[in-house]
Motif scaffolding. Sequence first.
Motif, mmCIF file in Angstrom:
data_model
loop_
_atom_site.group_PDB
_atom_site.id
_atom_site.type_symbol
_atom_site.label_atom_id
_atom_site.label_comp_id
_atom_site.label_asym_id
_atom_site.label_seq_id
_atom_site.Cartn_x
_atom_site.Cartn_y
_atom_site.Cartn_z
ATOM 1 N N THR A 618 -59.145 38.370 51.500
ATOM 2 C CA THR A 618 -58.431 37.834 52.655
ATOM 3 C C THR A 618 -56.963 38.183 52.505
ATOM 4 O OG1 THR A 618 -59.994 35.998 52.856
ATOM 5 C CG2 THR A 618 -57.857 35.753 53.943
ATOM 6 N N VAL A 619 -56.397 38.891 53.503
ATOM 7 C CA VAL A 619 -55.006 39.337 53.451
ATOM 8 C C VAL A 619 -54.244 38.700 54.606
ATOM 9 C CG1 VAL A 619 -53.439 41.301 53.374
ATOM 10 C CG2 VAL A 619 -55.757 41.529 52.453
ATOM 11 N N THR A 620 -53.179 37.981 54.290
ATOM 12 C CA THR A 620 -52.322 37.384 55.312
ATOM 13 C C THR A 620 -50.985 38.102 55.321
ATOM 14 O OG1 THR A 620 -51.542 35.723 53.741
ATOM 15 C CG2 THR A 620 -53.449 35.147 55.104
ATOM 16 N N GLU A 621 -50.256 37.961 56.436
ATOM 17 C CA GLU A 621 -48.966 38.630 56.549
ATOM 18 C C GLU A 621 -47.971 38.025 55.578
ATOM 19 O OE1 GLU A 621 -48.143 41.276 58.131
ATOM 20 O OE2 GLU A 621 -50.111 41.525 59.055
ATOM 21 N N ALA A 622 -47.195 38.892 54.964
ATOM 22 C CA ALA A 622 -46.172 38.428 54.041
ATOM 23 C C ALA A 622 -45.063 37.739 54.808
ATOM 24 C CB ALA A 622 -45.612 39.605 53.250
ATOM 25 N N THR A 623 -44.428 36.734 54.220
ATOM 26 C CA THR A 623 -43.295 36.041 54.831
ATOM 27 C C THR A 623 -42.063 36.287 53.995
ATOM 28 O OG1 THR A 623 -43.818 34.051 53.583
ATOM 29 C CG2 THR A 623 -44.752 34.231 55.793
ATOM 30 N N GLY A 624 -40.888 36.168 54.594
ATOM 31 C CA GLY A 624 -39.646 36.364 53.844
ATOM 32 C C GLY A 624 -39.234 37.815 53.855
ATOM 33 N N GLY A 625 -38.530 38.237 52.799
ATOM 34 C CA GLY A 625 -37.958 39.571 52.727
ATOM 35 C C GLY A 625 -39.000 40.650 52.612
ATOM 36 N N ALA A 626 -38.554 41.873 52.835
ATOM 37 C CA ALA A 626 -39.456 43.018 52.765
ATOM 38 C C ALA A 626 -39.839 43.282 51.324
ATOM 39 C CB ALA A 626 -38.774 44.250 53.364
ATOM 40 N N THR A 627 -40.972 43.909 51.174
ATOM 41 C CA THR A 627 -41.484 44.226 49.850
ATOM 42 C C THR A 627 -41.213 45.684 49.546
ATOM 43 O OG1 THR A 627 -43.203 42.602 50.102
ATOM 44 C CG2 THR A 627 -43.525 44.256 48.407
ATOM 45 N N GLY A 628 -40.529 45.922 48.453
ATOM 46 C CA GLY A 628 -40.238 47.303 48.077
ATOM 47 C C GLY A 628 -41.212 47.795 47.044
ATOM 48 N N GLY A 629 -42.388 48.177 47.437
ATOM 49 C CA GLY A 629 -43.399 48.640 46.483
ATOM 50 C C GLY A 629 -44.379 47.529 46.192
ATOM 51 N N ASP A 630 -45.064 47.625 45.060
ATOM 52 C CA ASP A 630 -46.045 46.623 44.664
ATOM 53 C C ASP A 630 -45.344 45.311 44.368
ATOM 54 O OD1 ASP A 630 -48.192 48.850 42.772
ATOM 55 O OD2 ASP A 630 -47.915 48.545 44.924
ATOM 56 N N THR A 631 -45.909 44.223 44.871
ATOM 57 C CA THR A 631 -45.349 42.910 44.607
ATOM 58 C C THR A 631 -46.209 42.186 43.604
ATOM 59 O OG1 THR A 631 -44.482 42.801 46.843
ATOM 60 C CG2 THR A 631 -44.641 40.727 45.660
ATOM 61 N N GLY A 632 -45.589 41.527 42.654
ATOM 62 C CA GLY A 632 -46.351 40.837 41.617
ATOM 63 C C GLY A 632 -45.997 41.450 40.285
ATOM 64 N N GLY A 633 -46.681 41.034 39.262
ATOM 65 C CA GLY A 633 -46.390 41.518 37.916
ATOM 66 C C GLY A 633 -46.774 42.961 37.749
ATOM 67 N N GLY A 634 -45.917 43.753 37.117
ATOM 68 C CA GLY A 634 -46.272 45.127 36.812
ATOM 69 C C GLY A 634 -47.137 45.201 35.586
ATOM 70 N N ASN A 635 -47.699 46.350 35.325
ATOM 71 C CA ASN A 635 -48.541 46.488 34.141
ATOM 72 C C ASN A 635 -47.776 47.036 32.961
ATOM 73 O OD1 ASN A 635 -48.243 49.153 34.816
ATOM 74 N ND2 ASN A 635 -50.437 49.647 34.751
ATOM 75 N N GLY A 636 -46.465 47.083 33.083
ATOM 76 C CA GLY A 636 -45.664 47.466 31.923
ATOM 77 C C GLY A 636 -45.499 48.953 31.758
ATOM 78 N N SER A 637 -46.005 49.754 32.645
ATOM 79 C CA SER A 637 -45.890 51.199 32.461
ATOM 80 C C SER A 637 -44.546 51.685 32.962
ATOM 81 C CB SER A 637 -47.014 51.911 33.217
ATOM 82 O OG SER A 637 -46.947 51.600 34.581
ATOM 83 N N SER A 638 -44.046 52.735 32.370
ATOM 84 C CA SER A 638 -42.739 53.268 32.713
ATOM 85 C C SER A 638 -42.712 53.739 34.151
ATOM 86 C CB SER A 638 -42.391 54.430 31.768
ATOM 87 O OG SER A 638 -41.142 54.976 32.100
ATOM 88 N N GLY A 639 -41.648 53.361 34.872
ATOM 89 C CA GLY A 639 -41.491 53.829 36.241
ATOM 90 C C GLY A 639 -42.193 52.975 37.255
ATOM 91 N N ASP A 640 -42.824 51.868 36.835
ATOM 92 C CA ASP A 640 -43.561 51.009 37.768
ATOM 93 C C ASP A 640 -42.615 49.943 38.277
ATOM 94 O OD1 ASP A 640 -45.391 49.668 39.182
ATOM 95 O OD2 ASP A 640 -46.418 48.773 37.454
ATOM 96 N N THR A 641 -42.085 50.121 39.489
ATOM 97 C CA THR A 641 -41.125 49.185 40.046
ATOM 98 C C THR A 641 -41.853 48.027 40.667
ATOM 99 O OG1 THR A 641 -39.626 51.000 40.529
ATOM 100 C CG2 THR A 641 -39.218 48.918 41.667
ATOM 101 N N THR A 642 -41.490 46.802 40.265
ATOM 102 C CA THR A 642 -42.137 45.625 40.818
ATOM 103 C C THR A 642 -41.102 44.661 41.341
ATOM 104 O OG1 THR A 642 -42.106 44.462 38.717
ATOM 105 C CG2 THR A 642 -44.021 45.822 39.149
ATOM 106 N N THR A 643 -41.510 43.865 42.277
ATOM 107 C CA THR A 643 -40.637 42.851 42.841
ATOM 108 C C THR A 643 -41.339 41.519 42.766
ATOM 109 O OG1 THR A 643 -39.726 44.448 44.379
ATOM 110 C CG2 THR A 643 -39.348 42.119 44.869
#
Length: 739
Positions: A618-643
């Motif tokens: 189930t996917v709902t619309e995000a609220t608040g600011g725009a998301t720059g790439g993947d949102t949530g925790g990154g997997n620690g790999s180099s170059g993986d930008t997360t917000t």
Amino acid sequence: MTPTPGTPPTGPGGPHRPGRRLGAAAVAALLLAAVPTGAAVSADAATPKSATGPQGQKLSVSATTGLDPAGAKIRVTGEGYGTTSGIYVALCKDNGANRVPSPCLGGADMSGGSKNSQWIVPKGDPYEGELALPFGPGGTFDVEIEIRSEGDGLDCADVPCSVVTRADHRASGDRTQDVRIPVTFAGQEPGEPGGEGVDVPAGTVSYKPVADFTSAGKPLDLLLHPDSKKLYVGADNLPDTADTDERGLYELNPENGKAESRITDAPGSTGALRPSAAARISGPLPGDGVVYNYPLRGVGSAKAGDAAATGVWLAGSTITDIAPGTAPGTVLVAQGAKLSEIERATGTATRSLTLPGGTQFAADHARGVVWFSDFAAGKLHRVDLDSFAVTASFDLPGTDSIAGFTEVDPVSGAVWVGVNRSVLVFDAKGKPVKTLVGKDLARDAAFDAAGGRAFVVWQDGGDLSDPANDNNGTLTVYDSADFTPAAKDLPLPGNQTQLGAASLAVEPGGATVFVTSPAEGKITRLTRQVSPLVTQAPADRSVKAGEEVALTARAEGTPEPSVRWQVSTDGSQTWRELDGATEPVLTFTAKSAQDGYRYRAEFRNDVGTTRTAPVTLTVTEATGGATGGDTGGGNGSSGDTTTGGADTGGDGSTGGGSDGGSSTGASGSSGDSGSSAGSTGSTVGGGSVGGDTGTGTTSGGSLAATGITVISVTLLAAALLGGGLLIHRRARRRTTGLA
């Protein structure tokens, strides 16, 4: 919680007894390793569940879902448990039916203060009191334990976990006390053992012929040596190779069947060596070699590489059966209805007994008895090995036809007697408990004590004028405790009785089985296969657009199953595979268009295909600011930008946690704008196992408080071996959720 009898450590319920130390055998048995003590949180929002055990036991757990990963206090009750053996109550990895639940949280509480597990014993048990709680009337108990999602090499986010009862260390191979209730923690995907079998039921066991060995003439008997692992085969001549003498004792390579050595000569009636067949193998010699009977009255011994067998020629009639004796250097021998114990070096009978009738027997040295079958009279006689006298006789019905075999289950002492197209099973006291009926003639049985399985080979009669015959035999496998089928029946083409009875040898654990076919002059090597069985399945997910989704599914099987993730965009009416989604974890960034999509994992191996139940995204619309790439925790790999959100225990993060204490780790590796929190390490007896780097927390644990540091390394090794501690987690692979 797993002391050795006679060397009791302190268990749940009390302090360490002064002046007593933990025995080495107890340390080795501690797969239920102690958990660091911490504050427990009651599971208010959880769901209670009950389950029924194999002997009618009822287990109930007050809370099973949404448990606090940091600590949850749950009530566990039971009724109908046997009052003759102790049990453990603990949170363990759920390895499926008939598999020991292990590793487990909770265990040997040296301080008596931890409540991570409970040990419950019959009233009057020597460990009742400080170490263990007694059963109530009717095999009841009511205990409270404190559990958490991770510790001691067990991570319930990675593997399915259940609150279980299991037999204590004094009967660790007993699976009749296993009752399992799956539990899940808040934010964790539930593990659901099983899955939907597409072509065969999930977890179906079968045996596959992988090789035929034709290097040992007409095989009459065989033994896989427990020490040297060599395959010994007793053989005679095949009728169609009369110009070649194939008699003797062979040693074969069990992998490819190559004859590594062969002993052809043994002492005859005059003591002179002569070529001899090896009719029946009695048992193994220490280290290597076997004791065997060679026609007509020879008792010999030999090992690989010997030029000839050493042996003696007995007086009297033909030897009809042979088994190990009660002392080193002796054998038990049947010469028709006469049972004797013989010194192998001299052939002297140290004692003899003539029974009312019979030719065949099975020795149960663990219980000090011999079971002697008199097929002609329909009787089964029990002979006491101490007094060497018949102590009881039992009816052996249906014996007016072809006699098969007499064998004893080494675990239970049950006697299995093959008669015509049936196997009659008697318990260790001679009470009939089961009749197994086949379509062919029951010819031999072998037992895998480690796996609790009984293997029976059935041969066709070979007379094709009889409508009951088709020239094909069968291999069947049973659970030796409840006699239910434990594997698919395997046809044995061409295995018939015209030139001799088939025999069996089973590798400990049951992974490999050898079956002889005297009529064909071959030994077939069989290997066990298991269709995929889901051990962890994904759950429905609700996320906002732009958030990362990680669905996890795992399965076990033999051969190792492969996985393919599938997606349905029309409510499970049609499915298609996701390109490149071949890892246990499916990771992608959710999009609004994926709302309502369904996902499942499909596992495949040579035996079959198993699928997880479909889950809905189930996917709902995000609220608040725009998301720059993947949102949530990154997997620690180099170059993986997360917000945004932190990645708890993310792989590749650089942590500052240290063994034996607690510290706050540094931020994730290059490119991760989120923070990483490491998993919790655990300390056993002063040592520690750190979690993933990041924020690491360790505790001295209940063992550390005792000051018994001498056992810490041993206990840690036992936990690592028994629990299969996951040292390294794979980096998650990103893929799209829509093909």
